[in-house]
Design an enzyme around this catalytic site. Structure first.
Site, PDB file in Angstrom:
ATOM      1  CG  HIS A  33      -2.131   0.835   1.186  1.00  0.00           C
ATOM      2  ND1 HIS A  33      -1.947   2.304   1.422  1.00  0.00           N
ATOM      3  CD2 HIS A  33      -3.382   0.701   0.688  1.00  0.00           C
ATOM      4  CE1 HIS A  33      -3.112   2.738   1.083  1.00  0.00           C
ATOM      5  NE2 HIS A  33      -4.033   1.860   0.787  1.00  0.00           N
ATOM      6  CG  ASP A  87      -8.402  -4.187  -2.371  1.00  0.00           C
ATOM      7  OD1 ASP A  87      -9.835  -4.028  -2.152  1.00  0.00           O
ATOM      8  OD2 ASP A  87      -8.152  -3.212  -2.910  1.00  0.00           O
TER       9      ASP A  87
HETATM   10  N1  CMC Z   1       3.953  -7.511  -4.897  1.00  0.00           N
HETATM   11  C1  CMC Z   1       5.464  -7.636  -4.842  1.00  0.00           C
HETATM   12  N2  CMC Z   1       6.132  -6.497  -4.921  1.00  0.00           N
HETATM   13  C2  CMC Z   1       5.495  -5.386  -4.696  1.00  0.00           C
HETATM   14  C3  CMC Z   1       4.072  -5.269  -4.292  1.00  0.00           C
HETATM   15  C4  CMC Z   1       3.413  -6.520  -4.459  1.00  0.00           C
HETATM   16  N3  CMC Z   1       2.190  -6.359  -4.122  1.00  0.00           N
HETATM   17  N4  CMC Z   1       3.659  -4.100  -4.066  1.00  0.00           N
HETATM   18  C5  CMC Z   1       4.896  -3.106  -4.118  1.00  0.00           C
HETATM   19  N5  CMC Z   1       5.952  -4.087  -4.539  1.00  0.00           N
HETATM   20  C6  CMC Z   1       7.242  -3.586  -4.511  1.00  0.00           C
HETATM   21  C7  CMC Z   1       7.730  -2.898  -5.746  1.00  0.00           C
HETATM   22  O1  CMC Z   1       7.993  -3.678  -6.937  1.00  0.00           O
HETATM   23  C8  CMC Z   1       8.714  -1.854  -5.372  1.00  0.00           C
HETATM   24  O2  CMC Z   1       9.975  -2.712  -5.426  1.00  0.00           O
HETATM   25  P1  CMC Z   1      11.442  -1.912  -5.727  1.00  0.00           P
HETATM   26  O3  CMC Z   1      11.601  -1.028  -4.681  1.00  0.00           O
HETATM   27  O4  CMC Z   1      12.273  -3.186  -5.657  1.00  0.00           O
HETATM   28  O5  CMC Z   1      11.265  -1.344  -6.930  1.00  0.00           O
HETATM   29  C9  CMC Z   1       8.338  -1.539  -4.001  1.00  0.00           C
HETATM   30  O6  CMC Z   1       7.537  -2.897  -3.306  1.00  0.00           O
HETATM   31  C10 CMC Z   1       7.720  -0.622  -3.806  1.00  0.00           C
HETATM   32  O7  CMC Z   1       6.317  -0.362  -4.646  1.00  0.00           O
HETATM   33  P2  CMC Z   1       5.642   0.725  -5.249  1.00  0.00           P
HETATM   34  O8  CMC Z   1       5.024   0.259  -6.432  1.00  0.00           O
HETATM   35  O9  CMC Z   1       6.804   1.923  -5.403  1.00  0.00           O
HETATM   36  O10 CMC Z   1       4.725   1.129  -4.402  1.00  0.00           O
HETATM   37  P3  CMC Z   1       3.449   2.343  -4.381  1.00  0.00           P
HETATM   38  O11 CMC Z   1       3.276   2.851  -3.181  1.00  0.00           O
HETATM   39  O12 CMC Z   1       3.605   3.084  -5.794  1.00  0.00           O
HETATM   40  O13 CMC Z   1       2.395   1.060  -4.673  1.00  0.00           O
HETATM   41  C11 CMC Z   1       0.575  -0.301  -4.661  1.00  0.00           C
HETATM   42  C12 CMC Z   1       1.240   0.689  -3.994  1.00  0.00           C
HETATM   43  C13 CMC Z   1      -0.844  -0.509  -3.817  1.00  0.00           C
HETATM   44  C14 CMC Z   1       0.095  -0.040  -5.902  1.00  0.00           C
HETATM   45  C15 CMC Z   1       1.393  -1.529  -4.903  1.00  0.00           C
HETATM   46  O14 CMC Z   1       1.698  -2.035  -3.623  1.00  0.00           O
HETATM   47  C16 CMC Z   1       0.689  -2.655  -5.454  1.00  0.00           C
HETATM   48  O15 CMC Z   1       0.598  -2.860  -6.898  1.00  0.00           O
HETATM   49  N6  CMC Z   1       0.048  -3.673  -4.948  1.00  0.00           N
HETATM   50  C17 CMC Z   1      -0.696  -4.652  -5.340  1.00  0.00           C
HETATM   51  C18 CMC Z   1      -2.295  -4.076  -5.869  1.00  0.00           C
HETATM   52  C19 CMC Z   1      -3.070  -3.862  -4.703  1.00  0.00           C
HETATM   53  O16 CMC Z   1      -3.441  -4.697  -3.880  1.00  0.00           O
HETATM   54  N7  CMC Z   1      -3.697  -2.527  -4.565  1.00  0.00           N
HETATM   55  C20 CMC Z   1      -4.675  -2.403  -3.496  1.00  0.00           C
HETATM   56  C21 CMC Z   1      -4.287  -1.155  -2.876  1.00  0.00           C
HETATM   57  S1  CMC Z   1      -5.456  -1.170  -1.269  1.00  0.00           S
HETATM   58  C22 CMC Z   1      -6.687  -0.561  -1.841  1.00  0.00           C
HETATM   59  C23 CMC Z   1      -6.877   0.988  -2.402  1.00  0.00           C
HETATM   60  O17 CMC Z   1      -6.574   1.860  -1.600  1.00  0.00           O
HETATM   61  O18 CMC Z   1      -7.265   1.207  -3.411  1.00  0.00           O
END
Ligand code: CMC
Length: 434
Positions: A311, A369
């Site tokens: 998240h 989720d």
């Molecule tokens: N599985 C594997 N690796 C992950 C995941 C995951 N679900 N989420 C983040 N990472 C890694 C990502 O690859 C990155 O690694 P590195 O630093 O080596 O490049 C690091 O963790 C940080 O990720 P980020 O994409 O920079 O983080 P963000 O804050 O931009 O993204 C997120 C947050 C929710 C989009 C992301 O965690 C994700 O895609 N999760 C899966 C989708 C999901 O479950 N979304 C629901 C969110 S809760 C409901 C809502 O509020 O809408």
């Protein structure tokens, strides 16, 4: 809204040897912020913050998240307490008005919402224009935006009374539109709202009753539905809420703004994640395949991510995920589902990921989720409806945030800037010379 931000210090920024003083602003709790509103005017520089990871777009008094501690408060009340003791309508009132309603206010509010549940009959014709296999989110997005063509009496955003009416209308009509979209997508006749039922009971009935049969709402299921709505009601300045605020900052009408929020919520990184998560759990299929998927999630060359994990704000357990996990067990227990291979996979995946150094180091915990897809499918909803339910609940937060913005005298049209890296000025080349 009475602005409460306080100036609590000064920061200094040095650009090319010249020092600029920037005020430090503080709220009631949480990190302070450096006020850069005059930065461009004073220094001829912008700030660069793609994804707004370090940017406060507004002052707000509605929802607070402490992502490190895993705390979520609506108007100061912990989400766990609201999920345990409140109802969705009471929570919606709280979000909109800032305080829990008294007994009289609660009855009045429920009556007002109940009296607005029906849709204009002409909206039926609007639905009939959609393809029979249209995604319910497409219908929701279009129909919510379309409400502005039906309710001309509540489009003046400068008028408090009109704003109130449209806020009530949106909360009241969202379940009717959502259920209508669902019924349309499966080819069943419309079930009209039943004003003798609670908000969640009425929604379940509109979704699952058919005219040919008597429908009794299961109270455990209705309670779970209500909890799911409470958990999704608001989440401070997330992507869809920021979208609603941005749309509203130009003075757009509330129905158009909420339609913009619905569109933003649709994406798999936001509201679409529970659908994606359930799909992933089904794809994993058996517990022994979990390591393979965990390895893929950790592989930098593989775009696959563990859906329902991670998240932007929570770097700890999402408090909503804990309530959702409990609700999941309650629903499966009530429905007599003793063996749920999907739940087994989810619980094992959670255990493995929480102990894996990759997820531990990156502070990737289950989010709301992770379990919600399992609960919603046990309740009988197809995956295409998951984001619709999220939008229905989030409407209470969106509309509260929209109204707060309009009451904020410091509000201005949202207009981010950019670092331009495209072609610099050049002369037009006639087609024959390209
Ligand atoms: N599985 C594997 N690796 C992950 C995941 C995951 N679900 N989420 C983040 N990472 C890694 C990502 O690859 C990155 O690694 P590195 O630093 O080596 O490049 C690091 O963790 C940080 O990720 P980020 O994409 O920079 O983080 P963000 O804050 O931009 O993204 C997120 C947050 C929710 C989009 C992301 O965690 C994700 O895609 N999760 C899966 C989708 C999901 O479950 N979304 C629901 C969110 S809760 C409901 C809502 O509020 O809408």
């Amino acid at each position: 809204m009475e602005n409460k931000i306080k100036k609590t210090g000064m920061a200094q920024l040095i650009i090319d040897g010249k020092t600029y003083d920037l005020p430090i602003l503080s709220g009631a709790v949480g990190p302070s912020a450096i006020d850069v509103r005059a930065l461009y005017k004073d220094t001829d520089h912008f700030t660069f913050d793609t994804g707004f990871t370090s940017t406060c777009s507004t002052e707000s008094q509605i929802t607070y998240i402490d992502g490190d501690k895993g705390i979520l408060l609506y108007r100061g009340y912990p989400i766990e307490q609201l999920a345990e003791h409140s109802t969705f309508l009471e929570t919606a009132y709280l979000l909109m008005n800032g305080e829990l309603p008294t007994a009289t206010q609660s009855v009045e509010f429920s009556n007002t919402i109940t009296n607005h549940t029906m849709l204009h009959e002409q909206i039926e014709r609007f639905f009939n224009g959609f393809r029979r296999d249209a995604h319910p989110m497409a219908m929701l997005c279009g129909t919510v935006g379309g409400l502005s063509a039906f309710y001309h009496d509540s489009l003046d955003i400068e008028d408090n009374a009109q704003r109130d009416i449209s806020m009530h209308r949106l909360i009241a009509k969202m379940p009717t539109i959502a259920a209508r979209a669902y019924k349309y997508s499966i080819g069943q006749p419309t079930i009209y709202p039943d004003n003798s039922l609670s908000y969640s009971e009425n929604f379940l009935k509109m979704c699952f009753a058919v005219p040919a049969e008597k429908y009794e709402v299961n109270p455990v299921i209705a309670d779970a539905m209500d909890k799911i709505f409470i958990l999704h009601a608001d989440h401070e300045q997330n992507a869809s809420t920021s979208t609603v605020r941005l749309a509203g900052s130009s003075g757009a009408n509330p129905y158009a703004c909420i339609a913009a929020g619905v569109a933003c919520l649709w994406g798999p990184s936001h509201g679409g994640a529970n659908e994606a998560c359930l799909k992933m759990l089904n794809e994993i299929g058996t517990v022994d395949r979990i390591p393979e998927f965990v390895a893929r999630a950790k592989d930098r060359n593989d775009p696959f991510r563990l859906m329902g994990f991670g998240h932007r704000v929570y770097k700890n357990y999402d408090p909503r995920a804990k309530v959702m996990q409990k609700t999941c067990h309650a629903v499966l227990g009530e429905l007599g589902i003793k063996d749920s291979p999907i739940l087994d996979i989810a619980m094992e995946l959670e255990k493995i990921a929480l102990n894996d150094p990759y997820f531990v180091e990156k502070k990737l915990y289950p989010n709301v989720d992770f379990y919600s897809g399992i609960v919603l499918s046990a309740l009988g909803f197809p995956t295409s409806m998951f984001t619709v339910l999220f939008a229905l609940a989030r409407t209470s937060g969106w509309i509260s945030q929209w109204n707060e913005m309009l009451e904020d005298s410091t509000q201005r049209i949202g207009r981010p800037r950019q670092l331009y890296t495209g072609a610099t000025a050049r002369d037009y080349v006639p087609i024959g010379k390209r």
